[in-house]
Structures are given as C-alpha cells and as structure tokens.
Scaffold this active site. Structure first.
Site, mmCIF file in Angstrom:
data_model
loop_
_atom_site.group_PDB
_atom_site.id
_atom_site.type_symbol
_atom_site.label_atom_id
_atom_site.label_comp_id
_atom_site.label_asym_id
_atom_site.label_seq_id
_atom_site.Cartn_x
_atom_site.Cartn_y
_atom_site.Cartn_z
ATOM 1 N N GLU A 172 -19.554 24.379 -84.286
ATOM 2 C CA GLU A 172 -20.148 24.544 -85.744
ATOM 3 C C GLU A 172 -19.067 23.988 -86.660
ATOM 4 O O GLU A 172 -19.248 23.996 -87.776
ATOM 5 C CB GLU A 172 -20.359 25.702 -85.928
ATOM 6 C CG GLU A 172 -21.052 26.531 -85.304
ATOM 7 C CD GLU A 172 -22.856 26.228 -85.651
ATOM 8 O OE1 GLU A 172 -23.259 26.148 -86.863
ATOM 9 O OE2 GLU A 172 -23.756 26.069 -84.678
ATOM 10 N N HIS A 245 -20.553 32.585 -89.058
ATOM 11 C CA HIS A 245 -19.378 31.515 -89.091
ATOM 12 C C HIS A 245 -18.371 32.116 -89.544
ATOM 13 O O HIS A 245 -18.378 33.216 -90.693
ATOM 14 C CB HIS A 245 -19.737 30.201 -89.922
ATOM 15 C CG HIS A 245 -20.783 29.289 -89.573
ATOM 16 N ND1 HIS A 245 -21.670 28.866 -90.432
ATOM 17 C CD2 HIS A 245 -21.006 28.852 -88.575
ATOM 18 C CE1 HIS A 245 -22.507 28.061 -89.772
ATOM 19 N NE2 HIS A 245 -22.144 28.046 -88.594
ATOM 20 N N CYS A 366 -19.209 26.706 -97.829
ATOM 21 C CA CYS A 366 -20.154 26.112 -97.061
ATOM 22 C C CYS A 366 -20.441 24.364 -97.373
ATOM 23 O O CYS A 366 -20.840 23.625 -96.680
ATOM 24 C CB CYS A 366 -21.486 26.731 -96.825
ATOM 25 S SG CYS A 366 -21.511 28.245 -96.094
HETATM 26 O O1 SUG Z 1 -26.270 27.234 -90.480
HETATM 27 N N1 SUG Z 1 -28.423 28.200 -93.100
HETATM 28 C C1 SUG Z 1 -27.071 27.636 -92.646
HETATM 29 C C2 SUG Z 1 -25.974 28.071 -93.525
HETATM 30 C C3 SUG Z 1 -24.665 27.342 -93.244
HETATM 31 C C4 SUG Z 1 -23.522 27.821 -93.948
HETATM 32 N N2 SUG Z 1 -22.243 27.171 -93.702
HETATM 33 C C5 SUG Z 1 -21.152 27.921 -93.514
HETATM 34 N N3 SUG Z 1 -20.929 28.996 -93.337
HETATM 35 N N4 SUG Z 1 -20.137 27.031 -93.395
HETATM 36 C C6 SUG Z 1 -26.700 27.959 -91.286
HETATM 37 O O2 SUG Z 1 -27.271 29.274 -90.839
HETATM 38 C C7 SUG Z 1 -30.584 28.270 -93.149
HETATM 39 C C8 SUG Z 1 -31.994 27.378 -93.330
HETATM 40 C C9 SUG Z 1 -33.095 28.019 -93.512
HETATM 41 O O3 SUG Z 1 -33.436 29.219 -93.041
HETATM 42 O O4 SUG Z 1 -34.329 27.277 -93.864
HETATM 43 C C10 SUG Z 1 -29.563 27.584 -92.707
HETATM 44 O O5 SUG Z 1 -29.451 26.716 -91.788
#
Ligand code: SUG
Length: 443
Positions: A172, A245, A366
């Site tokens: 990730e 994460h 993020c």
């Molecule tokens: O991978 N949300 C992302 C958020 C990423 C956050 N990044 C970090 N923590 N670095 C994920 O879960 C949700 C999309 C949706 O439900 O439409 C989403 O992909």
C-alpha cells in the site's frame, strides 16, 4: 552531505470523486457510502491545501488524477466496442465492477508508491516503487498509470515496477512507511510497517493490507542498508479499530515518531529497533499518545495522526497539519492544545479543510506523497508537476470549468460523465505538460 528538503506531491482529485463504499475496513468509506459527493469542492479543497503548503515555503508538487472509468480494466474483463458500448454493457452486466472502475482513489497519493531518498540508497539514486494496492479491486487498477505518472514527474529517478499482484506481496505504499533522519540529506532510518505475514493464514477481522514480504522486497529493491531499516507489525487492535493503513495511527518526520499507543503489535520492540538503527546518526524522539487521553476510536474518527508533520522554514519545532475534524473532536483537540503548550518536538497545529476526501477516509497525509530530494534532484522534476501560483490559477479555472458540483451514485451511469472527464483530462495533459499519450484514452 548535499542540501535536501522534503517535497509533498499531492494527488489532484479527479472529476469522478464519489462515495462508493468500496473499502472494507475503512470506516469512513463504509459509513458515507451513497452520499452525494462534490468533485468540484473536493478538488478545490485539495488545491487550497497545496497552496497553503507552497505559501508556507515548502516544496509542493502535483500528481495528476487517473482516467476514470478505467476502460482498460473493462476490456480485460471482456467488454468490447466503442467507449460508449463498453460503458453501457458494463453497467448492465457488471455494475459492481463498473463502480470500482469509477473511483477517483488515486487522489490518495500516500498510497501511490514507497519512496527512498538517494541519501538512504547505497546506489545513490532516488527510488520509487508504485504500490500494487492489490487488496482492494478499485485501487489495484491504479499502479500502471501511477508508474507512468512517476516516470514523467521524476525522469531522473529509479522508478521500479509494482510488486507481483498477489496477496503475498500486497503493498500500500508510503502509507505504511516512515522515514526518520537527523537532517534531510543525510542517511536516515526507514521504518516499514506491515499488517501481516503474507504466507500466514488470513487473519479474522478487517483486511491487513500490507505484508512483510512486500516491505522486504521494496527495501531490497531500493538498495537500503539493512542495519538502517526496521520492520514492525501493526497491532490487530489498530486494524480492527479501522486503521487500514498505519498512517491512520502514526506519522513521523525528522527525529520524531508520533503514534497512538495501540498502533504497533510490540511498541517496545519497535522503539528498540529504531533506536538501534539510528545509532550514530540521531536519537529518535517517540511521542506516544495514550488511549487514556485519546481513545483509538477518537483518533481514527478525527484522523489526528493522518496529519502532515512538517518543518516550516525558520521553525525549529515541527508543525502538524491536521484535518478540521481533529479540531471538532473534544479528545483530539484537547490533546493538540496540550501538545503545543508543552515543550516537545511539535510546536504548532494547523487545521485544513479536506472534508470531501475525509468522507472516504483520506486525510491531509493520505493526499500527499513525500519525496525527499536534493536541490539538484528537485530542479530535474518535470516543471508541470511543480506547484506554482500560475499553475494554481490555471487549475482552478480548469476545475471550475469541467467538474460537477454534485455527483450522486446514479449519476455515474450517465455516459456524458465519462465524456466530460476525458475532455477535462485531455486538457490537463496540456496544462501539466504530461505528453500527448499520457492516458489510455489518448492512445
Ligand atoms: O484506500 N478510500 C481509500 C483511502 C486511502 C487513505 N490513504 C491513506 N491512509 N494513506 C482507501 O481505503 C474509498 C473509496 C470509496 O469507498 O469510494 C477509498 O478508496
């Protein structure tokens, strides 16, 4: 030692930003599924954050959004014909796949890649490995375009291919990676945080998205010095509380590691390993937030740790760039007030509005990929990927011209959304100087 600084490369939020409920284990994504999103407000919020960082004197970069819907994935799934044929047949026959192909998730640039600066690599190169993001379908389609975007932005760097797209190598990116150092251009210590051993049976509960094997492979590929590299396991308690994460419960910068008491499976071992890896370089400063002051549920809801921890020019203490939600939660607000009042390494907290992204579980941290570079390296970054007041104005006009104010789940079924998004991205390749065949729809 060469002069080096940290740049933040933010993911520009794309025109199909929506609340798809696609990420199991990400509480915000699940609880906001189906809400009406505002792609325009989202993109402008992201752009304002970049502007604020640039105005504060930090190096700021931009990574372009990806093509959505992602027609290459639909073609691989057997759909044929014109773009419109594919669009219509896919909505009829495979609506869930279609929703996954619409996500604007590449905005969360902390998941784009893992980055090791040239001062940590024995071959003296800047290394980037795009994350395969293989745990979530909608994210697993990002890496080929991410690789293209990174090669364009960093033509001088070693951009590796993503790891094998298989559960053992689930990766990730920088969201599970922290670099500490004495000074930016000096040898640092890289901490890789993983949620599971890829060869072990799958754990119950929410998915653990990063494996030890993925982290080890990246450390090898980046030519990192083993004694300056640490691997630490996330706690099950953190993952099951919604820390999909590690950067939801931990952030670090320079000598400081700021994290929740429950972030790691074995905090004492992590501290000992970091201290040993930093020997002769610097002394790590651990700022551990106890559950008694900030329960993990509050930390995750308010995204206290998904903040950017930056050093502003002319400041000897660090600044935490936190989401507004941290200010609105009594426990995290009280903690932040105490943090700046005491004489610790974090001297200031600033709050930014990234609410559109927050509803999908993406806070200020993020949205950015950190890349530590020397001045010589920064000067070689593609000009169109560097934030400037002129680019800000141009992008603002572009967003206002092409982005919708509101996007409800049923609006994704309208093929004009695809058409207008492709026109917008085509225009963006010109604005950012990305080349004529940057997106699959352009070839
Ligand atoms: O991978 N949300 C992302 C958020 C990423 C956050 N990044 C970090 N923590 N670095 C994920 O879960 C949700 C999309 C949706 O439900 O439409 C989403 O992909």
């Amino acid at each position: 030692m060469s002069l080096a600084r940290e740049a933040n490369f933010d993911g520009l939020i794309g025109p199909t930003h929506n609340y798809g409920g696609l990420s199991d284990g990400n509480l915000a994504s699940a609880s906001n599924a189906g809400l009406v999103a505002s792609p325009k407000a989202a993109a402008l919020q992201g752009l304002e954050k970049m502007k604020a960082m640039h105005e504060a004197g930090l190096w700021q970069g931009i990574l372009p959004p990806q093509q959505r819907p992602h027609l290459p994935t639909l073609r691989r799934a057997g759909f044929t014909g014109t773009n419109k044929d594919i669009f219509e047949a896919a909505w009829k026959q495979a609506p869930r796949l279609m929703k996954n192909c619409f996500s604007a998730s590449s905005m969360w640039a902390a998941n784009a890649a893992t980055v090791s600066p040239s001062s940590d690599a024995s071959d003296g190169n800047l290394h980037l490995t795009p994350a395969n993001l293989s745990t979530m379908l909608h994210r697993s389609i990002e890496h080929p375009q991410t690789q293209r975007a990174l090669e364009t932005a960093f033509p001088f760097a070693s951009v590796h291919p993503a790891l094998a797209e298989q559960s053992v190598f689930a990766d990730e990116g920088a969201a599970n990676h922290v670099r500490l150092c004495g000074a930016r251009g000096e040898q640092g210590v890289e901490l890789f945080v993983y949620g599971r051993d890829g060869y072990a049976p799958t754990r119950a509960g929410y998915p653990a998205r990063q494996t030890l094997q993925a982290s080890q492979a990246i450390a090898r590929a980046h030519h990192l010095t083993p004694r300056r590299t640490v691997f630490a396991l996330q706690s099950d308690a953190a993952i099951d509380a919604g820390a999909f994460h590690n950067d939801v419960v931990c952030v670090g910068a320079l000598q400081t590691l700021f994290y929740h008491e429950l972030a790691f499976a074995d905090t004492a071992a992590m501290q000992a390993d970091m201290t040993q890896a930093a020997e002769g370089l610097f002394t790590p400063n651990f700022v551990e937030v106890p559950s008694s002051e900030v329960p993990i549920a509050d930390a995750i809801k308010a995204y206290l740790f998904n903040s950017m921890l930056v050093q502003m020019p002319d400041s000897d203490r660090l600044t935490l760039i936190a989401p507004l939600e941290t200010k609105e939660n009594a426990a995290t607000k009280a903690y932040c007030d105490k943090l700046v009042a005491c004489n610790g390494p974090i001297g200031e907290v600033r709050y930014v509005d990234v609410r559109q992204s927050m509803r999908n579980g993406g806070g200020p941290a993020c949205l950015r990929l950190r890349v530590t570079m020397t001045e010589a390296e920064w000067s070689q970054v593609n000009q169109g990927n560097k934030f400037s007041p002129a680019l800000f104005e141009e992008l603002k006009i572009w967003i206002n011209a092409f982005y919708r104010d509101a996007l409800a789940p049923e609006d994704l079924r309208d093929s004009s959304l695809m058409e207008e998004s492709f026109v917008a991205l085509d225009e963006l390749t010109r604005i950012m100087g990305l080349g004529a065949d940057f997106y699959p729809f352009q070839t």
